[in-house]
Design an enzyme around this catalytic site. Structure first.
Site, PDB file in Angstrom:
ATOM      1  N   HIS A 474     -19.490  14.905  32.727  1.00  0.00           N
ATOM      2  CA  HIS A 474     -20.949  14.953  32.875  1.00  0.00           C
ATOM      3  C   HIS A 474     -21.729  14.286  31.743  1.00  0.00           C
ATOM      4  CE1 HIS A 474     -24.647  16.132  34.567  1.00  0.00           C
ATOM      5  NE2 HIS A 474     -24.306  17.287  35.055  1.00  0.00           N
ATOM      6  N   TYR A 586     -33.028  27.153  38.023  1.00  0.00           N
ATOM      7  CA  TYR A 586     -32.933  25.774  37.517  1.00  0.00           C
ATOM      8  C   TYR A 586     -32.727  24.833  38.695  1.00  0.00           C
ATOM      9  CZ  TYR A 586     -31.028  21.886  34.659  1.00  0.00           C
ATOM     10  OH  TYR A 586     -30.793  20.677  34.048  1.00  0.00           O
ATOM     11  N   THR A 599     -32.533  13.938  32.948  1.00  0.00           N
ATOM     12  CA  THR A 599     -32.993  15.000  33.842  1.00  0.00           C
ATOM     13  C   THR A 599     -34.074  15.851  33.183  1.00  0.00           C
ATOM     14  OG1 THR A 599     -31.293  16.535  33.051  1.00  0.00           O
ATOM     15  CG2 THR A 599     -30.746  15.178  34.983  1.00  0.00           C
TER      16      THR A 599
END
Length: 773
Positions: A474, A586, A599
């Site tokens: 990630h 979230y 993000t």
């Protein structure tokens, strides 16, 4: 070994008669062709740098400027207002006519560069305008209409992948007062009156004292850095985390739901490798179209930042005791393959050309047919990348810093990507399709904990029955970037490369190809100590995947409701019915409208969504519920737009917290905000290349999307993908170890995830649609 022998271009022996050279012309030819390929790539990069450097103009526009200046001078006019004459004095060794010509060309070049900078500045100003996102369909302001016209004018040329990068605006730092106000609004439905008053006092004290000081440092960074968030986000959220990245950070992507293009494992691997390398070629040559976001006027699109594509291939995350490091190599001509406990290096180029899919299938089949056993410690070596980071860093330094282990580890880390040839079968199949989908998700998320290399930028998994999937690290990029790659791979595999009638790849095979190279290790028994930690984590996580076919975005849009808002409010209602309360939620939103953007958090649990849920659960009249639902959906859309345009909450507070740590000061407010658990973590996987699949003619080629592990130990991870007009696929994850469920009776998270939450959610989707109509 044969491959080692072929790698030697020449040998020599010393005899009484002198030195006897033994040249291998085949090897020299291979070296020559590889060098030609390398130089072609260098020339291509130089060409692309020139084209990007003058965007939004073109290199040929210099010629028009030069001809225009020379034509004006020919007509006895001076367009430079005396500058050309001043430049002439610098050319003392040329004739008068030569001085005039050179001076005119120098002035033309300077004028051309000035015009490029002006055009780029104008384009940057245009891309800084985001009011179009807040306007309603059919009610577009005149300002936005003028803006649309100008954007079309400046974007008329065909751009390269990175052409827009220098024209994208920088992420702005929001006023601290606005961020604190939005934060307090977001937590109001989650706190009691005394708790909210306490939090308000903390926020006010922070703003009037430490906050403004931290804000000044942050504004200074925003002036200096390309993006004031991204480098800190990558380092402190991802690379400095010392816990396992498997489940906690990495995420997965699935194959088609109903279709497996071929049941032949080696053939599926051959086409998949080819498709991925074709995508890499497009990235390297910058032939890939920049990803763009459609505006209200569908014919106008706004470019998104493409920086995340740079480290997609030839990248690995290397462990450290304090922080990990992302390593990226310019190129790689091989991939790393794992099968039944053995590691292989598979060369994908020969004589400067990419191997055909059929040749790659042939090479993969050689690996599958190899019956040699794993070396001691080799089979479970990948568990080092699945466990805690500090033990992996220590083992790496102690056992993999030199010798044969260093060389073999280099082969994995420098590979274009990693491939696992799994000996299991997966997919929606058999007598228990729903359960098999869940096992498919768990297999992609963590596998056996040692048969994936979780540090690679992404790893491909090819199963025994031809099903495929991927697991992505990630830190280097977010899910939409990997999803774009995976969409291209699936479409290219199924529709462009294709298979023969018996399921094999198309093309011919050069059977003189050298065998894939088996990697060699010398591993002590104490190396693989991370497996127990990884296995406990894998056993604890629970996954449930369910395709929802009752309706899709088509019916939702008929209600004039955003599909994303519809799903997010439904998730809130499902959580409320499951847990008896609300939680901090979230939702990931992208900030790629800005340069190097990643993000931002959309706090989906709002006062408006809670008001609707309470009204629905207490039996309010339908008309009142419908009104509250529309208010809640509009609020969610506004929150999403604000997050996308740099007016979010969490990244700003995160950066203020980092500054406070650098300054060595404590903030009770920031400490409490950043320790709040996200019990409902959600993300939508966008479908970005629907034109590749043609669902009307190929309705079975539906993507399952992907998912991730839960963020909180007592929470859920929910990923969803909206496919076409009539389907939404959901991925829900939780942990078995969670035993307390809100205000309800204790139960295991397995029942919560697979039965309670998911069943609530299915019922809720239908109920909310009823309210919408």
């Amino acid at each position: 070994m044969a491959e080692a022998h072929q790698a030697v271009a020449f040998q020599f022996t010393i005899t009484p008669e002198g030195i006897d050279l033994q040249l291998s012309y085949q090897a020299l030819n291979q070296i020559y062709l590889s060098g030609v390929r390398s130089w072609k790539k260098r020339v291509s990069r130089i060409r692309n740098r020139v084209i990007k450097g003058v965007f939004p103009a073109s290199p040929s526009s210099w010629l028009f400027v030069a001809i225009g200046i020379l034509a004006t001078m020919y007509m006895q006019s001076d367009p430079s207002m005396g500058l050309i004459a001043k430049i002439q004095h610098l050319h003392v060794s040329l004739s008068a006519q030569g001085q005039t010509m050179v001076s005119a060309l120098v002035f033309s070049t300077l004028l051309w560069l000035s015009l490029i900078l002006a055009l780029r500045f104008c384009l940057k100003l245009l891309l800084s305008y985001h009011q179009w996102m807040f306007e309603q369909h059919g009610r577009i302001s005149n300002t936005t209409k003028v803006w649309v016209t100008l954007v079309r004018l400046f974007s008329s040329r065909k751009p390269l992948l990175y052409s827009y990068q220098t024209s994208l605006p920088h992420l702005p730092v929001p006023p601290i007062k606005d961020t604190l106000s939005r934060y307090l609004e977001s937590v109001r439905p989650l706190l009691t009156d005394p708790e909210f008053k306490r939090m308000t006092d903390l926020a006010n004290h922070f703003e009037s004292n430490l906050g403004n000081r931290l804000q000044r440092y942050l504004k200074l960074k925003a002036l200096w850095a390309t993006n004031y968030v991204s480098d800190w986000w990558e380092e402190y959220i991802y690379l400095r985390s010392r816990s396992p990245i498997m489940v906690n950070s990495n995420y997965y992507g699935m194959d088609f739901l109903y279709v497996t293009p071929t049941p032949v494992q080696a053939a599926r691997a051959g086409n998949t490798i080819t498709a991925l390398l074709l995508y890499r070629r497009k990235v390297n040559r910058e032939e890939l179209k920049p990803v763009r976001r459609h505006t209200l006027l569908q014919s106008t699109v706004i470019p998104l930042c493409a920086a995340q594509c740079e480290r997609m291939f030839n990248t690995t995350r290397t462990p450290g005791t304090e922080t990990d490091v992302l390593q990226h190599w310019q190129d790689s001509e091989f991939v790393a393959v794992y099968h039944k406990g053995r590691f292989f290096r598979l060369w994908v180029y020969r004589a400067g050309r990419l191997l055909s899919p059929r040749e790659l299938e042939y090479q993969i089949q050689r690996i599958l047919d190899d019956t040699s056993p794993p070396l001691p410690g080799e089979e479970r070596l990948g568990a080092l990348t699945a466990g805690d980071r500090i033990p992996w860093a220590q083992m790496r330094k102690q056992y993999f810093s030199s010798g044969v282990n260093r060389r073999s580890l280099d082969a994995i880390e420098r590979a274009a990507f990693f491939i696992t040839l799994d000996d299991e079968e997966q997919g929606m199949r058999g007598d228990d399709p729903a359960g098999n989908l869940d096992r498919y998700a768990k297999s992609l998320l963590h596998g056996k904990c040692y048969d994936r290399w979780f540090d690679k930028s992404f790893s491909i998994v090819i199963y025994k029955n031809g099903k495929s999937g991927l697991n992505a690290e990630h830190s280097w990029a977010d899910a939409p970037t990997v999803a774009h790659l995976w969409e291209y791979t699936l479409a290219t595999d199924a529709f462009h490369l294709g298979y023969t009638e018996d399921g094999h790849c198309k093309g011919e095979v050069d059977r003189s190809l050298p065998h894939p190279q088996r990697l060699v290790w010398d591993i002590p028994s104490e190396v693989c100590t991370s497996l127990a930690v990884a296995q406990a984590l894998a056993d604890d996580v629970d996954c449930h995947v369910f395709p929802f076919r009752e309706f899709g975005k088509g019916r939702i849009k008929k209600c004039r409701i955003s599909p994303d808002a519809f799903i997010q409010i439904s998730l809130q209602l499902a959580y409320y019915r499951d847990r008896g309360g609300f939680c901090l939620t979230y939702e990931a939103s992208m900030t790629r409208l800005f340069r190097e953007g990643r993000t931002e958090t959309v706090r989906s649990c709002s006062n408006q969504s809670c008001a609707f849920i309470k009204a629905l659960e207490t039996g309010e009249v339908l008309e009142q519920c419908r009104r509250l639902f529309r208010v809640a959906s509009e609020k969610h859309q506004n929150l999403y737009r604000m997050a996308m345009t740099g007016a979010g909450i969490d990244r700003h507070l995160f950066c203020l917290y980092v500054v406070s740590k650098y300054l060595g000061v404590e903030s009770p407010f920031l400490k409490e905000v950043l320790s709040e658990p996200w019990r409902l973590s959600t993300s939508q996987t966008p479908v970005q290349q629907m034109e590749l699949f043609d669902l009307k003619n190929n309705p079975d080629y539906i993507s399952l999307g992907g998912g991730f592990g839960p963020v909180a130990d007592d929470g859920y991870g929910v990923s969803y993908i909206i496919v076409g007009e009539d389907m939404i696929n959901f991925h829900v994850s939780s942990k078995h170890s969670c035993t307390t469920v809100g205000e309800r009776q204790p139960k295991t998270c397995e029942s919560v995830c697979n039965f309670s939450f998911s069943s609530h959610f299915i019922v809720v989707l239908v109920a909310v649609l009823h309210v919408s109509f």
